[in-house]
Scaffold this motif. Structure first.
Motif, PDB file in Angstrom:
ATOM      1  N   MET A   1       0.821  -1.202   0.000  1.00 28.94           N
ATOM      2  CA  MET A   1       0.000   0.000   0.000  1.00 28.94           C
ATOM      3  C   MET A   1       0.859   1.257   0.000  1.00 28.94           C
ATOM      4  O   MET A   1       2.031   1.248   0.333  1.00 28.94           O
ATOM      5  CB  MET A   1      -0.924  -0.106   1.218  1.00 28.94           C
ATOM      6  CG  MET A   1      -0.798   1.000   2.135  1.00 28.94           C
ATOM      7  SD  MET A   1      -1.801   0.897   3.574  1.00 28.94           S
ATOM      8  CE  MET A   1      -1.462   2.547   4.027  1.00 28.94           C
ATOM      9  N   ASN A   2       0.264   2.348  -0.412  1.00 26.22           N
ATOM     10  CA  ASN A   2       0.997   3.593  -0.572  1.00 26.22           C
ATOM     11  C   ASN A   2       1.067   4.353   0.755  1.00 26.22           C
ATOM     12  O   ASN A   2       0.083   4.769   1.286  1.00 26.22           O
ATOM     13  CB  ASN A   2       0.279   4.428  -1.625  1.00 26.22           C
ATOM     14  CG  ASN A   2       1.093   5.652  -1.990  1.00 26.22           C
ATOM     15  OD1 ASN A   2       2.168   5.861  -1.444  1.00 26.22           O
ATOM     16  ND2 ASN A   2       0.570   6.427  -2.902  1.00 26.22           N
ATOM     17  N   ASN A   3       2.322   4.485   1.253  1.00 27.65           N
ATOM     18  CA  ASN A   3       2.494   5.135   2.549  1.00 27.65           C
ATOM     19  C   ASN A   3       2.868   6.597   2.442  1.00 27.65           C
ATOM     20  O   ASN A   3       3.225   7.227   3.411  1.00 27.65           O
ATOM     21  CB  ASN A   3       3.602   4.434   3.342  1.00 27.65           C
ATOM     22  CG  ASN A   3       3.049   3.230   4.076  1.00 27.65           C
ATOM     23  OD1 ASN A   3       1.866   3.201   4.385  1.00 27.65           O
ATOM     24  ND2 ASN A   3       3.883   2.265   4.328  1.00 27.65           N
ATOM     25  N   SER A   4       2.835   7.122   1.230  1.00 30.08           N
ATOM     26  CA  SER A   4       3.358   8.474   1.076  1.00 30.08           C
ATOM     27  C   SER A   4       2.287   9.514   1.363  1.00 30.08           C
ATOM     28  O   SER A   4       1.098   9.287   1.162  1.00 30.08           O
ATOM     29  CB  SER A   4       3.896   8.660  -0.334  1.00 30.08           C
ATOM     30  OG  SER A   4       2.818   8.708  -1.228  1.00 30.08           O
ATOM     31  N   PHE A   5       2.769  10.615   1.898  1.00 29.63           N
ATOM     32  CA  PHE A   5       1.835  11.704   2.185  1.00 29.63           C
ATOM     33  C   PHE A   5       2.468  13.029   1.825  1.00 29.63           C
ATOM     34  O   PHE A   5       3.693  13.139   1.704  1.00 29.63           O
ATOM     35  CB  PHE A   5       1.412  11.677   3.656  1.00 29.63           C
ATOM     36  CG  PHE A   5       2.539  11.951   4.619  1.00 29.63           C
ATOM     37  CD1 PHE A   5       2.763  13.241   5.091  1.00 29.63           C
ATOM     38  CD2 PHE A   5       3.371  10.922   5.060  1.00 29.63           C
ATOM     39  CE1 PHE A   5       3.797  13.496   5.990  1.00 29.63           C
ATOM     40  CE2 PHE A   5       4.405  11.171   5.947  1.00 29.63           C
ATOM     41  CZ  PHE A   5       4.618  12.454   6.412  1.00 29.63           C
ATOM     42  N   GLN A   6       1.632  13.994   1.642  1.00 26.69           N
ATOM     43  CA  GLN A   6       2.141  15.350   1.405  1.00 26.69           C
ATOM     44  C   GLN A   6       2.066  16.111   2.692  1.00 26.69           C
ATOM     45  O   GLN A   6       1.098  15.974   3.442  1.00 26.69           O
ATOM     46  CB  GLN A   6       1.245  16.068   0.416  1.00 26.69           C
ATOM     47  CG  GLN A   6       1.392  15.626  -0.998  1.00 26.69           C
ATOM     48  CD  GLN A   6       0.585  16.579  -1.861  1.00 26.69           C
ATOM     49  OE1 GLN A   6       0.845  17.779  -1.899  1.00 26.69           O
ATOM     50  NE2 GLN A   6      -0.426  16.034  -2.500  1.00 26.69           N
ATOM     51  N   GLU A   7       3.076  16.939   2.935  1.00 26.77           N
ATOM     52  CA  GLU A   7       3.050  17.754   4.128  1.00 26.77           C
ATOM     53  C   GLU A   7       2.771  19.192   3.698  1.00 26.77           C
ATOM     54  O   GLU A   7       3.544  19.768   2.945  1.00 26.77           O
ATOM     55  CB  GLU A   7       4.389  17.650   4.844  1.00 26.77           C
ATOM     56  CG  GLU A   7       4.286  17.986   6.305  1.00 26.77           C
ATOM     57  CD  GLU A   7       5.584  17.640   7.031  1.00 26.77           C
ATOM     58  OE1 GLU A   7       5.525  16.928   8.043  1.00 26.77           O
ATOM     59  OE2 GLU A   7       6.660  18.082   6.575  1.00 26.77           O
ATOM     60  N   ILE A   8       1.661  19.724   4.163  1.00 30.94           N
ATOM     61  CA  ILE A   8       1.286  21.074   3.746  1.00 30.94           C
ATOM     62  C   ILE A   8       1.632  22.054   4.859  1.00 30.94           C
ATOM     63  O   ILE A   8       1.188  21.892   5.999  1.00 30.94           O
ATOM     64  CB  ILE A   8      -0.211  21.135   3.391  1.00 30.94           C
ATOM     65  CG1 ILE A   8      -0.449  20.216   2.185  1.00 30.94           C
ATOM     66  CG2 ILE A   8      -0.653  22.550   3.051  1.00 30.94           C
ATOM     67  CD1 ILE A   8      -1.614  19.336   2.329  1.00 30.94           C
ATOM     68  N   PRO A   9       2.463  23.036   4.543  1.00 27.68           N
ATOM     69  CA  PRO A   9       2.957  23.947   5.589  1.00 27.68           C
ATOM     70  C   PRO A   9       1.930  25.022   5.953  1.00 27.68           C
ATOM     71  O   PRO A   9       1.012  25.318   5.178  1.00 27.68           O
ATOM     72  CB  PRO A   9       4.186  24.594   4.943  1.00 27.68           C
ATOM     73  CG  PRO A   9       3.885  24.579   3.481  1.00 27.68           C
ATOM     74  CD  PRO A   9       3.043  23.360   3.225  1.00 27.68           C
ATOM     75  N   LEU A  10       2.143  25.597   7.111  1.00 30.91           N
ATOM     76  CA  LEU A  10       1.290  26.680   7.608  1.00 30.91           C
ATOM     77  C   LEU A  10       1.165  27.815   6.593  1.00 30.91           C
ATOM     78  O   LEU A  10       0.076  28.353   6.385  1.00 30.91           O
ATOM     79  CB  LEU A  10       1.872  27.219   8.923  1.00 30.91           C
ATOM     80  CG  LEU A  10       1.181  28.444   9.527  1.00 30.91           C
ATOM     81  CD1 LEU A  10      -0.251  28.123   9.926  1.00 30.91           C
ATOM     82  CD2 LEU A  10       1.960  28.961  10.745  1.00 30.91           C
ATOM     83  N   SER A  11       2.290  28.128   5.943  1.00 36.16           N
ATOM     84  CA  SER A  11       2.273  29.259   4.999  1.00 36.16           C
ATOM     85  C   SER A  11       1.234  29.024   3.905  1.00 36.16           C
ATOM     86  O   SER A  11       0.695  29.962   3.349  1.00 36.16           O
ATOM     87  CB  SER A  11       3.665  29.441   4.382  1.00 36.16           C
ATOM     88  OG  SER A  11       4.026  28.258   3.700  1.00 36.16           O
ATOM     89  N   GLU A  12       0.929  27.754   3.625  1.00 37.79           N
ATOM     90  CA  GLU A  12      -0.045  27.465   2.579  1.00 37.79           C
ATOM     91  C   GLU A  12      -1.466  27.344   3.134  1.00 37.79           C
ATOM     92  O   GLU A  12      -2.386  27.971   2.657  1.00 37.79           O
ATOM     93  CB  GLU A  12       0.346  26.184   1.849  1.00 37.79           C
ATOM     94  CG  GLU A  12      -0.424  25.998   0.567  1.00 37.79           C
ATOM     95  CD  GLU A  12       0.099  24.812  -0.236  1.00 37.79           C
ATOM     96  OE1 GLU A  12      -0.716  24.147  -0.890  1.00 37.79           O
ATOM     97  OE2 GLU A  12       1.333  24.538  -0.182  1.00 37.79           O
ATOM     98  N   HIS A  13      -1.646  26.544   4.191  1.00 34.66           N
ATOM     99  CA  HIS A  13      -3.029  26.277   4.647  1.00 34.66           C
ATOM    100  C   HIS A  13      -3.536  27.322   5.637  1.00 34.66           C
ATOM    101  O   HIS A  13      -4.740  27.458   5.830  1.00 34.66           O
ATOM    102  CB  HIS A  13      -3.158  24.863   5.208  1.00 34.66           C
ATOM    103  CG  HIS A  13      -2.325  24.597   6.427  1.00 34.66           C
ATOM    104  ND1 HIS A  13      -2.583  25.185   7.638  1.00 34.66           N
ATOM    105  CD2 HIS A  13      -1.246  23.783   6.625  1.00 34.66           C
ATOM    106  CE1 HIS A  13      -1.709  24.752   8.526  1.00 34.66           C
ATOM    107  NE2 HIS A  13      -0.872  23.916   7.945  1.00 34.66           N
ATOM    108  N   LYS A  14      -2.624  28.030   6.317  1.00 36.79           N
ATOM    109  CA  LYS A  14      -2.996  29.163   7.176  1.00 36.79           C
ATOM    110  C   LYS A  14      -3.813  28.827   8.424  1.00 36.79           C
ATOM    111  O   LYS A  14      -4.461  29.706   8.985  1.00 36.79           O
ATOM    112  CB  LYS A  14      -3.776  30.233   6.370  1.00 36.79           C
ATOM    113  CG  LYS A  14      -3.137  30.682   5.070  1.00 36.79           C
ATOM    114  CD  LYS A  14      -2.242  31.857   5.323  1.00 36.79           C
ATOM    115  CE  LYS A  14      -1.739  32.566   4.078  1.00 36.79           C
ATOM    116  NZ  LYS A  14      -1.589  31.806   2.839  1.00 36.79           N
TER     117      LYS A  14
END
Ligand code: ATP
Ligand code: MG
Length: 416
Positions: A1-14
């Motif tokens: 299974m796919n264990n990869s994830f994206q990490e979205i920083p504060l500067s983007e999601h606020k």
């Protein structure tokens, strides 16, 4: 299974850490200090990203419920189907759930049709993300660095305002048909579009709701009806043909419900918006009214007095139309009380009328009379009088009820 994830920083999601409940932060901080993973999961990150205020803050962790209990004196373990820890801070309860898996081993048991009956296997963080229903419900917020961990492209779906099931939609609906109702609830509450492939199978898979325990369907329905989007939710359930499975035969034409029902639902939404209390009993009184009135009329034609006829009609319609969704006795009782009050509004004179004003169910019954007024001129006339009698001063009220010859304060006894 796919264990990869994206990490979205504060500067983007606020979404800064201070948007999270103070108590939820205490829980994630302490779990993380003890070496565990701990994130805010489920509805809270979703609501914050979409600009709504979260109802509560749930935590996902790799600590077992027992390990959570050891860290928090104020934790209690609950649940049999899903074991969880509740950490209590005064009135706020933070729900802490151990990551769950999707494997076929352990305590997970699957029925023939593919429906998951028990689901108590612990899993990895990634497994916990993908066993969730919609991508936007699978985001994990890490307060320690204010990032969002996204295993399912849920962040992109938030931006597109799309509700998309994780994995193969038909399979996921078959596993748990209640997800169809959840799709409708999130669509109507959060103003999202359902992604094409997640939307298409719903009308034809709707009959699977017949296999869901009636108590669970009630829970899910109440979440929708009391969450501020009752009218929108009702129309959407009808549009996707889920309504027809929940209450077969209850309404002659669910596509064109009586105005009284529309009004009842809209009033409820209005009250939720104003933070006023709402009760499902009133909504069910409106929903079942067309059938109850029909039945009561039949009985009256056979000589039964109006209040008795309504009581008997109430018994009958509530037992006939609640095979799919179980409706608590307290709700059906309230609905019947509201109905049985209606013929009593006819009597505007004397002590009995005065006493009506003091009865426990007066308020709800009067609100219901206002709804009937819209479609029935006689009810409109009564509603006008009962509105006035509440608004005038005590002396005028006495005049209205006891007549002009008896102006002095009559000796009425209070209470019902
Ligand atoms: P709300 O704000 O209305 O509580 P919610 O998303 O928090 O919405 P819950 O019923 O509290 O809804 O569930 C919490 C989370 O658990 C969901 O966000 C979802 O990730 C997961 N979940 C709930 N029900 C299901 C289900 N039937 N199948 C898969 N995942 C589910
Ligand atoms: Mg929730």
């Amino acid at each position: 299974m796919n264990n990869s994830f994206q990490e979205i920083p504060l500067s983007e999601h606020k979404v800064a850490r201070d948007r999270i409940s103070h108590n939820a932060l205490k829980v994630t901080d302490r779990l993380q200090s003890a070496g565990f993973k701990a994130y805010v999961v489920g509805g809270a990150p979703r609501d914050l990203l979409l600009g709504f205020t979260p109802k509560d803050f749930d935590i996902g962790t790799d600590a077992t419920p027992e390990q959570v209990r050891e860290l928090f004196r104020n934790a209690r373990l609950i649940g049999r189907r899903f074991r969880l820890a509740h950490v209590r801070f005064g009135r706020e309860i933070i729900e802490v759930a151990t990551f769950r898996g999707t494997g076929d081993t352990g305590e997970r048991s699957v029925e023939d049709g593919g429906r998951v009956l028990r689901d108590n296997v612990f899993g990895s963080e990634a497994e916990d993300a993908i066993r969730r229903d919609f991508t936007i419900n699978a985001l994990m917020y890490d307060p320690s660095n204010e990032t969002i961990r996204d295993y399912t492209d849920g962040y992109a779906d938030v931006a597109r305002r799309k509700l998309r099931l994780i994995g193969d939609p038909e399979l996921r609906y078959r596993e748990d048909p209640v997800r169809m109702m959840r799709a409708i609830r999130f669509k109507s509450k959060l103003g999202l579009e359902i992604d094409g492939p997640s939307e298409a199978p719903i009308p034809e898979m709707a009959p699977l709701l017949a296999d869901i325990p009636p108590a669970r369907l009630l829970d899910e329905l109440l979440k929708m009806l009391l969450g501020g989007g009752a009218w929108n939710g009702f129309k959407t359930l009808v549009e996707y043909r889920l309504w027809h499975e929940l209450f077969p035969g209850l309404l002659d034409s669910p596509e064109n419900p009586p105005r009284l029902i529309e009004q009842a639902f809209c009033n409820t939404d209005q009250r939720v918006a104003e933070d006023k209390p709402v009760t499902p009993g009133f909504l069910f009184a409106a929903l079942f009214w067309p059938r109850a009135r029909e039945e009561a009329r039949r009985r009256e034609q056979n000589g039964q007095p109006p209040v008795e006829a309504l009581a008997a009609a109430g018994e009958k319609v509530f037992s006939k139309y609640t095979s799919r969704v179980s409706i608590h006795r307290r709700f059906s009782t309230m609905a019947k009380e509201i109905w049985m009050f209606q013929p009593r509004f006819d009597k505007r004179r004397g002590k009995r009328a005065m006493r009506l004003l003091q009865e426990r169910r007066f308020r709800a019954a009067y609100d219901f009379l206002l709804l009937r007024a819209d479609e029935d001129p006689a009810a409109a006339e009564l509603a006008k009088w009962w509105t006035e009698v509440q608004e005038v001063d005590a002396e005028t009220r006495n005049e209205m009820i006891f007549g002009s010859r008896k102006k002095q304060q009559p000796k009425t006894r209070q209470g019902s």
